[in-house]
Design a protein around this motif. Sequence first.
Motif, PDB file in Angstrom:
ATOM      1  N   GLY A 140       0.794  -1.215   0.000  1.00 24.60           N
ATOM      2  CA  GLY A 140       0.000   0.000   0.000  1.00 24.60           C
ATOM      3  C   GLY A 140       0.830   1.271   0.000  1.00 24.60           C
ATOM      4  O   GLY A 140       2.060   1.252  -0.141  1.00 24.60           O
ATOM      5  N   PHE A 141       0.153   2.396   0.165  1.00 26.59           N
ATOM      6  CA  PHE A 141       0.778   3.716   0.081  1.00 26.59           C
ATOM      7  C   PHE A 141       1.879   3.890   1.125  1.00 26.59           C
ATOM      8  O   PHE A 141       2.945   4.430   0.838  1.00 26.59           O
ATOM      9  CB  PHE A 141      -0.292   4.791   0.256  1.00 26.59           C
ATOM     10  N   ARG A 142       1.637   3.424   2.345  1.00 27.88           N
ATOM     11  CA  ARG A 142       2.635   3.573   3.406  1.00 27.88           C
ATOM     12  C   ARG A 142       3.925   2.848   3.054  1.00 27.88           C
ATOM     13  O   ARG A 142       5.026   3.387   3.247  1.00 27.88           O
ATOM     14  CB  ARG A 142       2.078   3.048   4.725  1.00 27.88           C
ATOM     15  N   ASP A 143       3.809   1.640   2.542  1.00 25.35           N
ATOM     16  CA  ASP A 143       4.979   0.850   2.165  1.00 25.35           C
ATOM     17  C   ASP A 143       5.788   1.584   1.100  1.00 25.35           C
ATOM     18  O   ASP A 143       7.020   1.680   1.178  1.00 25.35           O
ATOM     19  CB  ASP A 143       4.529  -0.516   1.648  1.00 25.35           C
ATOM     20  N   GLY A 144       5.092   2.136   0.102  1.00 24.71           N
ATOM     21  CA  GLY A 144       5.781   2.863  -0.955  1.00 24.71           C
ATOM     22  C   GLY A 144       6.488   4.099  -0.446  1.00 24.71           C
ATOM     23  O   GLY A 144       7.625   4.389  -0.842  1.00 24.71           O
ATOM     24  N   CYS A 145       5.849   4.848   0.455  1.00 20.30           N
ATOM     25  CA  CYS A 145       6.451   6.084   0.975  1.00 20.30           C
ATOM     26  C   CYS A 145       7.653   5.805   1.865  1.00 20.30           C
ATOM     27  O   CYS A 145       8.659   6.526   1.809  1.00 20.30           O
ATOM     28  CB  CYS A 145       5.407   6.890   1.748  1.00 20.30           C
ATOM     29  N   VAL A 146       7.578   4.775   2.694  1.00 20.62           N
ATOM     30  CA  VAL A 146       8.713   4.435   3.552  1.00 20.62           C
ATOM     31  C   VAL A 146       9.881   3.921   2.708  1.00 20.62           C
ATOM     32  O   VAL A 146      11.046   4.213   2.998  1.00 20.62           O
ATOM     33  CB  VAL A 146       8.298   3.392   4.613  1.00 20.62           C
ATOM     34  N   THR A 147       9.572   3.184   1.652  1.00 20.47           N
ATOM     35  CA  THR A 147      10.621   2.752   0.731  1.00 20.47           C
ATOM     36  C   THR A 147      11.296   3.962   0.100  1.00 20.47           C
ATOM     37  O   THR A 147      12.525   4.023  -0.011  1.00 20.47           O
ATOM     38  CB  THR A 147      10.033   1.859  -0.375  1.00 20.47           C
ATOM     39  N   SER A 148      10.500   4.942  -0.294  1.00 23.50           N
ATOM     40  CA  SER A 148      11.039   6.172  -0.865  1.00 23.50           C
ATOM     41  C   SER A 148      11.915   6.909   0.149  1.00 23.50           C
ATOM     42  O   SER A 148      12.966   7.460  -0.207  1.00 23.50           O
ATOM     43  CB  SER A 148       9.902   7.090  -1.327  1.00 23.50           C
ATOM     44  N   LEU A 149      11.501   6.923   1.408  1.00 19.57           N
ATOM     45  CA  LEU A 149      12.303   7.575   2.449  1.00 19.57           C
ATOM     46  C   LEU A 149      13.671   6.917   2.576  1.00 19.57           C
ATOM     47  O   LEU A 149      14.692   7.599   2.725  1.00 19.57           O
ATOM     48  CB  LEU A 149      11.563   7.514   3.789  1.00 19.57           C
ATOM     49  N   GLY A 150      13.711   5.588   2.509  1.00 19.92           N
ATOM     50  CA  GLY A 150      14.994   4.887   2.558  1.00 19.92           C
ATOM     51  C   GLY A 150      15.858   5.218   1.356  1.00 19.92           C
ATOM     52  O   GLY A 150      17.068   5.472   1.487  1.00 19.92           O
TER      53      GLY A 150
END
Length: 212
Positions: A37-47
């Motif tokens: 979901g969206f949270r997984d994608g955003c945290v991946t982007s943060l990394g």
Amino acid sequence: MCLFSELFWAYLIAISLLTVTPGVDTLLVMRNAGRGGFRDGCVTSLGICSGLFIHATLSALGISLLLLETAWAFSALKWAGACYLIWLGLGSLRQALKREGAASAKPPSVARRRVPLAVSFREGLLSNVLNPKTALFYMALLPQFVDPSGSAFQQSLVLAGVHFLLAMFWQCALAWMVVRFRGAGIGARVKRLLNGLTGGFFIAMGARLAVN
């Protein structure tokens, strides 16, 4: 720092084109957004974006050492960067002209599941830090926009911070689109257009650096 401010707008154009060009990081964000979901994608982007500061620091250390040793070494680095940018631009143009199958235009499809945030962040960070193309690009790109009379380290972190903000915005937007449109990917025509635009700009910038 006046020269640095003058170069900032050219850097902003270059890094914006780099950010929107599809690559490993883009596909990873889209894959993880489809997975968790969206949270997984955003945290991946943060990394992924956090890794930019590591590349910027290593680049700044290299630049500073060259500046301390001799002026011609810095000029040689700029020449190497110009050649690399032209080579990279030619590669982008080849990708723009290459015909791709429908399967390559879609991100991998995976079942959505809850993934610990630490896993998503680690995947993004390692994807960026262990990508030699990102390291080479930072070593080639950042020296072109650093004022030798100022602090290479401070300027590099500022430039990395700009890249961080742009990349986070773009990749989180992609994660939202994946969730919103049920795994919609980047179309082949759009990908070719972005590669063509990026390739042309990098070749022009590399040629300008070579003749100046």
